[in-house]
Design a protein around this motif. Sequence first.
Motif, PDB file in Angstrom:
ATOM      1  N   VAL A   5       0.249   5.234   3.805  1.00 31.81           N
ATOM      2  CA  VAL A   5       1.691   5.292   3.525  1.00 31.81           C
ATOM      3  C   VAL A   5       2.392   4.017   3.988  1.00 31.81           C
ATOM      4  O   VAL A   5       3.155   3.399   3.244  1.00 31.81           O
ATOM      5  N   MET A   6       2.137   3.610   5.206  1.00 32.42           N
ATOM      6  CA  MET A   6       2.874   2.490   5.795  1.00 32.42           C
ATOM      7  C   MET A   6       2.140   1.180   5.555  1.00 32.42           C
ATOM      8  O   MET A   6       0.994   1.012   5.967  1.00 32.42           O
ATOM      9  N   LEU A   7       2.813   0.261   4.886  1.00 34.44           N
ATOM     10  CA  LEU A   7       2.243  -1.044   4.555  1.00 34.44           C
ATOM     11  C   LEU A   7       3.013  -2.138   5.280  1.00 34.44           C
ATOM     12  O   LEU A   7       4.226  -2.257   5.138  1.00 34.44           O
ATOM     13  N   TYR A   8       2.297  -2.934   6.067  1.00 32.15           N
ATOM     14  CA  TYR A   8       2.868  -4.134   6.669  1.00 32.15           C
ATOM     15  C   TYR A   8       2.429  -5.338   5.829  1.00 32.15           C
ATOM     16  O   TYR A   8       1.297  -5.403   5.358  1.00 32.15           O
ATOM     17  N   PHE A   9       3.317  -6.286   5.676  1.00 33.60           N
ATOM     18  CA  PHE A   9       2.976  -7.511   4.956  1.00 33.60           C
ATOM     19  C   PHE A   9       3.946  -8.602   5.364  1.00 33.60           C
ATOM     20  O   PHE A   9       4.957  -8.345   6.043  1.00 33.60           O
ATOM     21  N   ASN A  45       7.172 -19.135  11.121  1.00 36.18           N
ATOM     22  CA  ASN A  45       6.288 -18.271  10.335  1.00 36.18           C
ATOM     23  C   ASN A  45       5.688 -17.193  11.226  1.00 36.18           C
ATOM     24  O   ASN A  45       5.077 -17.504  12.254  1.00 36.18           O
ATOM     25  N   ASP A  46       5.844 -15.933  10.823  1.00 31.76           N
ATOM     26  CA  ASP A  46       5.301 -14.791  11.548  1.00 31.76           C
ATOM     27  C   ASP A  46       4.615 -13.890  10.534  1.00 31.76           C
ATOM     28  O   ASP A  46       5.201 -13.571   9.498  1.00 31.76           O
ATOM     29  N   TYR A  47       3.383 -13.459  10.825  1.00 29.91           N
ATOM     30  CA  TYR A  47       2.650 -12.752   9.769  1.00 29.91           C
ATOM     31  C   TYR A  47       1.481 -11.945  10.332  1.00 29.91           C
ATOM     32  O   TYR A  47       1.122 -12.056  11.508  1.00 29.91           O
ATOM     33  N   LEU A  48       0.889 -11.146   9.435  1.00 37.81           N
ATOM     34  CA  LEU A  48      -0.281 -10.304   9.683  1.00 37.81           C
ATOM     35  C   LEU A  48      -0.128  -9.411  10.911  1.00 37.81           C
ATOM     36  O   LEU A  48      -0.829  -9.561  11.910  1.00 37.81           O
ATOM     37  N   LEU A  49       0.799  -8.483  10.821  1.00 35.78           N
ATOM     38  CA  LEU A  49       0.908  -7.448  11.844  1.00 35.78           C
ATOM     39  C   LEU A  49      -0.105  -6.357  11.522  1.00 35.78           C
ATOM     40  O   LEU A  49      -0.091  -5.786  10.436  1.00 35.78           O
ATOM     41  N   VAL A  50      -1.004  -6.093  12.467  1.00 30.89           N
ATOM     42  CA  VAL A  50      -2.078  -5.121  12.315  1.00 30.89           C
ATOM     43  C   VAL A  50      -2.055  -4.186  13.510  1.00 30.89           C
ATOM     44  O   VAL A  50      -1.891  -4.638  14.652  1.00 30.89           O
ATOM     45  N   ILE A  51      -2.225  -2.887  13.279  1.00 32.21           N
ATOM     46  CA  ILE A  51      -2.235  -1.902  14.359  1.00 32.21           C
ATOM     47  C   ILE A  51      -3.522  -1.084  14.285  1.00 32.21           C
ATOM     48  O   ILE A  51      -3.866  -0.550  13.231  1.00 32.21           O
ATOM     49  N   ILE A  85       7.634 -10.661   8.928  1.00 35.38           N
ATOM     50  CA  ILE A  85       6.844  -9.444   8.767  1.00 35.38           C
ATOM     51  C   ILE A  85       7.760  -8.312   8.313  1.00 35.38           C
ATOM     52  O   ILE A  85       8.841  -8.104   8.879  1.00 35.38           O
ATOM     53  N   PHE A  86       7.312  -7.578   7.290  1.00 30.64           N
ATOM     54  CA  PHE A  86       8.079  -6.459   6.743  1.00 30.64           C
ATOM     55  C   PHE A  86       7.214  -5.206   6.709  1.00 30.64           C
ATOM     56  O   PHE A  86       5.983  -5.282   6.746  1.00 30.64           O
ATOM     57  N   VAL A  87       7.869  -4.065   6.633  1.00 34.68           N
ATOM     58  CA  VAL A  87       7.167  -2.795   6.496  1.00 34.68           C
ATOM     59  C   VAL A  87       7.776  -2.022   5.331  1.00 34.68           C
ATOM     60  O   VAL A  87       8.994  -2.058   5.107  1.00 34.68           O
ATOM     61  N   SER A  88       6.919  -1.346   4.567  1.00 31.75           N
ATOM     62  CA  SER A  88       7.357  -0.518   3.442  1.00 31.75           C
ATOM     63  C   SER A  88       6.523   0.752   3.429  1.00 31.75           C
ATOM     64  O   SER A  88       5.394   0.766   3.934  1.00 31.75           O
ATOM     65  N   ARG A  89       7.070   1.809   2.847  1.00 32.21           N
ATOM     66  CA  ARG A  89       6.367   3.095   2.822  1.00 32.21           C
ATOM     67  C   ARG A  89       6.104   3.528   1.384  1.00 32.21           C
ATOM     68  O   ARG A  89       6.980   3.419   0.524  1.00 32.21           O
ATOM     69  N   TYR A  90       4.896   4.028   1.194  1.00 35.48           N
ATOM     70  CA  TYR A  90       4.476   4.465  -0.135  1.00 35.48           C
ATOM     71  C   TYR A  90       4.936   5.893  -0.403  1.00 35.48           C
ATOM     72  O   TYR A  90       4.794   6.785   0.440  1.00 35.48           O
ATOM     73  N   ASN A  91       5.506   6.108  -1.580  1.00 37.00           N
ATOM     74  CA  ASN A  91       5.938   7.432  -2.021  1.00 37.00           C
ATOM     75  C   ASN A  91       5.011   7.876  -3.142  1.00 37.00           C
ATOM     76  O   ASN A  91       5.059   7.338  -4.250  1.00 37.00           O
ATOM     77  N   SER A  92       4.145   8.867  -2.824  1.00 35.17           N
ATOM     78  CA  SER A  92       3.172   9.315  -3.824  1.00 35.17           C
ATOM     79  C   SER A  92       3.846  10.020  -4.988  1.00 35.17           C
ATOM     80  O   SER A  92       3.293  10.092  -6.087  1.00 35.17           O
ATOM     81  N   GLY A  93       5.069  10.519  -4.766  1.00 36.53           N
ATOM     82  CA  GLY A  93       5.778  11.233  -5.828  1.00 36.53           C
ATOM     83  C   GLY A  93       6.078  10.357  -7.028  1.00 36.53           C
ATOM     84  O   GLY A  93       5.943  10.787  -8.176  1.00 36.53           O
ATOM     85  N   ASN A  94       6.468   9.118  -6.757  1.00 42.25           N
ATOM     86  CA  ASN A  94       6.785   8.213  -7.872  1.00 42.25           C
ATOM     87  C   ASN A  94       5.873   6.980  -7.891  1.00 42.25           C
ATOM     88  O   ASN A  94       6.150   6.009  -8.596  1.00 42.25           O
ATOM     89  N   ASN A  95       4.786   7.016  -7.069  1.00 45.00           N
ATOM     90  CA  ASN A  95       3.816   5.925  -7.033  1.00 45.00           C
ATOM     91  C   ASN A  95       4.501   4.578  -6.808  1.00 45.00           C
ATOM     92  O   ASN A  95       4.229   3.590  -7.485  1.00 45.00           O
TER      93      ASN A  95
END
Length: 467
Positions: free
Chosen positions: A244-248, A288-294, A261-271
Amino acid sequence: EISECDWSSDVCSSDLSVGAQTVKEAEALYNTGKYPEAVALYEQLVNQNPNDATLRLKMGKSYLKNNQPAQAIPCFEFARRKKLMRGERCLGDSYLLMYRFDEAVKAYENYIKHFKEASDILEAEQGLARAEQALKMLERIEDVTMLDSFYLDANEFLSAYKLNRELGEVMPLAQLFGSRVPENLFAYMSGRQDRIIYPQEVDGQTDLMIAYRLGDNWSESTTLQGNINSNFNENYPYMMPDGVMLYFASEGHNSLGGYDIFVSRYNSGNNSYSTPQNVGMPFNSPYNDYLLVIDEFAKVGWFVTDRFQPQGRVIVYEFVPNNEKIILEELEPQQAVALASLKEIHWAESHFEKTMNNAEGQVGIAPLDSIYFIVNDNMIYTSMKDFKSEEAKKLYQESVDKLKRLKTLYVLLDGKRRELFLTDDEQDKLVISEDIVQLEQEINDLQKQHVDLMVQSRRLELAKVFS
């Protein structure tokens, strides 16, 4: 990334006094990207002609392109005093990179006022917007505890990431598609190796795409739906295990400068993916700030930044991810900047251990009064003897004691999490989970107490120093 500052219409008044050929050589070095050499030559020229404002401007521009904004600022301020306002936009850029956001706003406004028809007026307006956005972000700094930091060549940053392979893998895109793709593009492959998210060039910039494994082959890639992709470059994706949660990272979506760095959430209802949200400070900066990984198993995260670093170098920070975002409140301006820029850091046990296993190469032996305490931007204490206020010293020592206790708790917590991961018995899992919750609560309380004591100590010391 700061755009070009242009004052090509200016006439270099020093051409005759220092030799036109030398000035042309310096400009040629600058124009061919040899910024260290250009800086060295302009320093020589300015030393011979210290009152030449145009030469100062050119030297300042070289400093700025050489990732030396602190050295660039006096050059542009000198030009301002000489009423040569062409350098105001570059002064705004330099202030922005040094987290002097209020001054950046004024410099950009000065430039816009004096050069309304300039070819680079759009860049000045964008700089103004970034500075105003940075001021707002400075009011909502997340409380993040750092575990470690690694100074690396920019092409080696992945070596600092120790992600559990079950959570997926981040890799150079060339590892998937061969040498025909640029080296600075990175892909995420899920732990099951059944999907990849990666950047692909579309109309001159990179958009994030997704492809799924179909047997031994991959499906045709499709663009991530929603508002993920902007008119600028997107790169460095990482999907959390929930899918669901995508960092990029993106240079668009009103980033502060370069990649944010941004975060977005996937909605399976509307893909589709939600409108990306900037993760804020201290993760993002005017650099430049990038590649946040948890890693959810290990409760550890990483991200990369090139803030305050020379060309080709980066820092990878390892941190403790918060379950819920904790905003630092009632910060003094200088402390807010120090925390946002990561010049002042809440370190956890790994860094504390390094500090205690000090200096002269003798593990476990350190001067009893050896410290590193940022009182303000111009005052750093390296010894307990530096304190003027006995009460401030006492509170500082209490904060150090809290940090020692935090070290122990982190070790205990790490062991409990490993125990939980390796345990199959449901009853044991329940008991271990309760222990983990208790430890996490104690750690959160101690972290707050540690920060509060540091703030109180700093205030008392400053009051004593300036009384």
